[in-house]
Motif scaffolding. Structure first.
Motif, mmCIF file in Angstrom:
data_model
loop_
_atom_site.group_PDB
_atom_site.id
_atom_site.type_symbol
_atom_site.label_atom_id
_atom_site.label_comp_id
_atom_site.label_asym_id
_atom_site.label_seq_id
_atom_site.Cartn_x
_atom_site.Cartn_y
_atom_site.Cartn_z
ATOM 1 N N ARG A 225 1.513 -8.457 -6.605
ATOM 2 C CA ARG A 225 0.980 -7.563 -5.570
ATOM 3 C C ARG A 225 0.689 -6.162 -6.078
ATOM 4 N NH1 ARG A 225 -0.224 -9.138 -0.087
ATOM 5 N NH2 ARG A 225 0.824 -11.125 0.278
ATOM 6 N N LEU A 226 1.563 -5.659 -6.952
ATOM 7 C CA LEU A 226 1.449 -4.267 -7.376
ATOM 8 C C LEU A 226 1.204 -4.134 -8.867
ATOM 9 C CD1 LEU A 226 1.712 -1.367 -6.185
ATOM 10 C CD2 LEU A 226 4.122 -1.433 -6.850
ATOM 11 N N GLY A 227 1.802 -5.023 -9.645
ATOM 12 C CA GLY A 227 1.713 -4.900 -11.093
ATOM 13 C C GLY A 227 2.808 -3.991 -11.612
ATOM 14 N N THR A 228 3.451 -4.386 -12.678
ATOM 15 C CA THR A 228 4.568 -3.601 -13.191
ATOM 16 C C THR A 228 4.127 -2.262 -13.785
ATOM 17 O OG1 THR A 228 4.393 -4.780 -15.302
ATOM 18 C CG2 THR A 228 5.931 -5.661 -13.675
ATOM 19 N N GLU A 229 2.839 -2.126 -14.107
ATOM 20 C CA GLU A 229 2.364 -0.856 -14.652
ATOM 21 C C GLU A 229 2.429 0.267 -13.620
ATOM 22 O OE1 GLU A 229 -1.078 -3.097 -12.917
ATOM 23 O OE2 GLU A 229 0.575 -3.562 -14.300
ATOM 24 N N ALA A 230 2.590 -0.075 -12.346
ATOM 25 C CA ALA A 230 2.708 0.946 -11.304
ATOM 26 C C ALA A 230 4.065 1.629 -11.325
ATOM 27 C CB ALA A 230 2.472 0.320 -9.937
ATOM 28 N N LEU A 231 5.003 1.092 -12.092
ATOM 29 C CA LEU A 231 6.351 1.660 -12.160
ATOM 30 C C LEU A 231 6.707 1.974 -13.611
ATOM 31 C CD1 LEU A 231 7.918 -0.864 -9.662
ATOM 32 C CD2 LEU A 231 7.845 1.608 -9.287
ATOM 33 N N PRO A 232 5.953 2.861 -14.248
ATOM 34 C CA PRO A 232 6.173 3.093 -15.685
ATOM 35 C C PRO A 232 7.518 3.725 -16.007
ATOM 36 C CG PRO A 232 4.700 4.753 -14.783
ATOM 37 C CD PRO A 232 4.903 3.736 -13.700
ATOM 38 N N ASP B 170 0.837 -1.207 0.000
ATOM 39 C CA ASP B 170 0.000 0.000 0.000
ATOM 40 C C ASP B 170 0.869 1.254 0.000
ATOM 41 O OD1 ASP B 170 -2.257 -1.571 0.038
ATOM 42 O OD2 ASP B 170 -2.650 -1.305 2.189
ATOM 43 N N GLN B 171 1.934 1.222 0.801
ATOM 44 C CA GLN B 171 2.836 2.381 0.856
ATOM 45 C C GLN B 171 3.602 2.548 -0.451
ATOM 46 O OE1 GLN B 171 4.916 2.866 4.909
ATOM 47 N NE2 GLN B 171 4.300 0.710 4.855
ATOM 48 N N VAL B 172 4.053 1.429 -1.021
ATOM 49 C CA VAL B 172 4.755 1.500 -2.302
ATOM 50 C C VAL B 172 3.863 2.121 -3.365
ATOM 51 C CG1 VAL B 172 5.797 0.141 -4.157
ATOM 52 C CG2 VAL B 172 6.288 -0.423 -1.771
ATOM 53 N N ALA B 173 2.603 1.709 -3.397
ATOM 54 C CA ALA B 173 1.666 2.238 -4.397
ATOM 55 C C ALA B 173 1.489 3.740 -4.260
ATOM 56 C CB ALA B 173 0.321 1.517 -4.267
ATOM 57 N N GLU B 174 1.409 4.225 -3.022
ATOM 58 C CA GLU B 174 1.239 5.661 -2.810
ATOM 59 C C GLU B 174 2.451 6.440 -3.309
ATOM 60 O OE1 GLU B 174 -1.282 7.467 -1.827
ATOM 61 O OE2 GLU B 174 -2.585 5.725 -1.579
ATOM 62 N N VAL B 175 3.651 5.939 -3.026
ATOM 63 C CA VAL B 175 4.854 6.649 -3.467
ATOM 64 C C VAL B 175 4.942 6.651 -4.988
ATOM 65 C CG1 VAL B 175 7.381 6.654 -3.448
ATOM 66 C CG2 VAL B 175 6.124 6.149 -1.341
ATOM 67 N N THR B 176 4.706 5.514 -5.611
ATOM 68 C CA THR B 176 4.865 5.433 -7.072
ATOM 69 C C THR B 176 3.808 6.233 -7.812
ATOM 70 O OG1 THR B 176 3.616 3.345 -7.108
ATOM 71 C CG2 THR B 176 6.023 3.202 -6.971
ATOM 72 N N ARG B 177 2.634 6.429 -7.192
ATOM 73 C CA ARG B 177 1.620 7.274 -7.836
ATOM 74 C C ARG B 177 2.023 8.739 -7.838
ATOM 75 N NH1 ARG B 177 -2.607 3.597 -5.977
ATOM 76 N NH2 ARG B 177 -2.539 4.516 -3.889
ATOM 77 N N ALA B 178 2.742 9.166 -6.807
ATOM 78 C CA ALA B 178 3.012 10.592 -6.643
ATOM 79 C C ALA B 178 4.396 11.023 -7.111
ATOM 80 C CB ALA B 178 2.843 10.977 -5.167
ATOM 81 N N GLN B 179 5.369 10.080 -7.147
ATOM 82 C CA GLN B 179 6.747 10.470 -7.373
ATOM 83 C C GLN B 179 7.309 9.845 -8.644
ATOM 84 O OE1 GLN B 179 7.839 12.774 -5.454
ATOM 85 N NE2 GLN B 179 6.161 12.610 -3.945
ATOM 86 N N ASP B 180 8.315 10.515 -9.177
ATOM 87 C CA ASP B 180 9.011 10.047 -10.376
ATOM 88 C C ASP B 180 10.155 9.149 -9.935
ATOM 89 O OD1 ASP B 180 10.131 9.665 -12.837
ATOM 90 O OD2 ASP B 180 10.934 11.699 -13.026
#
Length: 370
Positions: A222-229, A195-205
């Motif tokens: 758990r997260l999916g690679t699309e969360a780290l474009p 959950d924390q990883v998802a929040e950081v990757t949504r907001a930060q480059d």
């Protein structure tokens, strides 16, 4: 891929051994723990140890009461007992590190300023060799606090021109959840991490992801690679990464992105994965970072190195001003690898392949998030 013409690393020499022994076994200014052991065992290291072979024969910890004494002392006595008095008298920063506590109460060790600087130099060398980009932000998903890795990764990111965002782990509470059968608590904790990883990757480059090997194995589900474009490199640390997992990360989930392994402990030091080549067959092979750290792969019954290509137990040597670790028997097993490929000439000492912890792979412990 070409190996750099210059390197921060080199083979351990007999001069290195004599200098380290002279520092730690100086009768007036040496290291209290090693001086006491020298008297207790009658090793007379200052006179007898002139070469690396002498150090193996005279100083090497035995896999039994001798090693247990060292481990218990590193858990329960002041850390200053393991630092030469001459180093303490000089002053300067000493990082007080702790292990993750997966084998019992945490052990303590130091990383002095000189050792820290050397580690950052050879880490830059390997990160550049693997094509890990500079001038981008990192996300560290791993243990911060006293565990050294987090502090190192912050230094990597800042030294290479980026910022480091972090999601902290507590491997000790995960150990408790596993040992006490608290499956729901473990699952909830792991979800809390993602959950924390998802929040950081949504907001930060984020350009570089640093993750424990176990969590990296979980990431696609758990997260999916699309969360780290925007991820341009992945660095992982821990013990075990199966070849198929390594292949999937490189070819299926993050094609064209460097995936780089780091191996070590909070109290001994780190080593880096060799440059990736097809000949690796996706097996992860590490280059021990001499002259600071040497990794032997030995036969448990004889203590002698196994032939190249065979498996044995990992034994660690650390030869630095602020700390001596003379042949500590890790729980890990690994293959002894003869250098090959583009890096063989630059790093000609034996390498380490496919390290793993039998307690975890054979089901005797819960590996958790490490």
């Amino acid at each position: 891929m070409r190996c750099p013409s210059g390197s921060a690393l080199r083979p351990i020499t007999d001069d290195d051994v004599r200098r380290t022994v002279g520092l730690h076994f100086d009768p007036r200014h040496g290291t209290p723990y090693w001086l006491e052991r020298d008297r207790r065992l009658g090793t007379n290291a200052l006179e007898k140890v002139r070469t690396l072979q002498d150090a193996v024969a005279v100083l090497g910890l035995k896999d039994g009461p001798d090693q247990m004494h060292f481990e218990e002392a590193s858990r329960r006595t002041p850390l200053e007992n393991f630092v030469p008095r001459s180093v303490l008298d000089k002053g300067g920063p000493l990082w007080a590190a702790q292990t993750g506590g997966t084998t019992g109460p945490a052990k303590h060790g130091t990383w002095g300023a000189r050792y820290w600087a050397d580690i950052l130099d050879f880490s830059d060398e390997f990160l550049d060799l693997h094509g890990v980009p500079r001038n981008c932000n990192w996300l560290f998903v791993g243990p911060m606090g006293p565990h050294t890795t987090g502090r190192l990764v912050v230094a990597f990111a800042e030294r290479r021109g980026g910022m480091c965002f972090s999601v902290d782990l507590d491997p000790r509470i995960v150990k408790i959840f596993g040992e006490e059968g608290m499956t729901a608590a473990y699952d909830r904790y792991v979800q809390h991490i993602w959950d924390q990883v998802a929040e950081v990757t949504r907001a930060q480059d984020i350009g570089v992801l640093f993750c424990t090997s176990r969590l990296l194995d979980m990431l696609p589900e758990r997260l999916g690679t699309e969360a780290l474009p925007g991820v341009r490199a992945i660095v992982h640390a821990g013990t075990t990464m199966e070849p198929e997992t390594h292949r999937q990360l490189r070819e299926d989930f993050f094609p064209g992105v460097p995936v780089v392994g780091m191996y070590g402990t909070s109290t001994t030091g780190i080593s880096w994965q060799k440059p990736f080549e097809a000949e690796d067959d996706h097996r992860v092979v590490y280059v021990p970072c001499q002259p600071h750290v040497a990794l032997d792969v030995v036969d448990e019954s004889t203590g002698t190195e196994v032939p190249f290509g065979e498996e044995g137990r990992v034994r660690v040597w650390r030869l630095t001003d602020d700390a001596l670790v003379p042949g500590f028997w890790e729980r890990d097993r690994a293959r002894r690898v003869q250098p090959y490929g583009v890096a063989a000439e630059r790093y000609p000492w034996p390498w380490l392949g496919d390290p793993y912890s039998p307690e975890f792979t054979e089901g005797h412990r819960v590996e958790g998030v490490y």
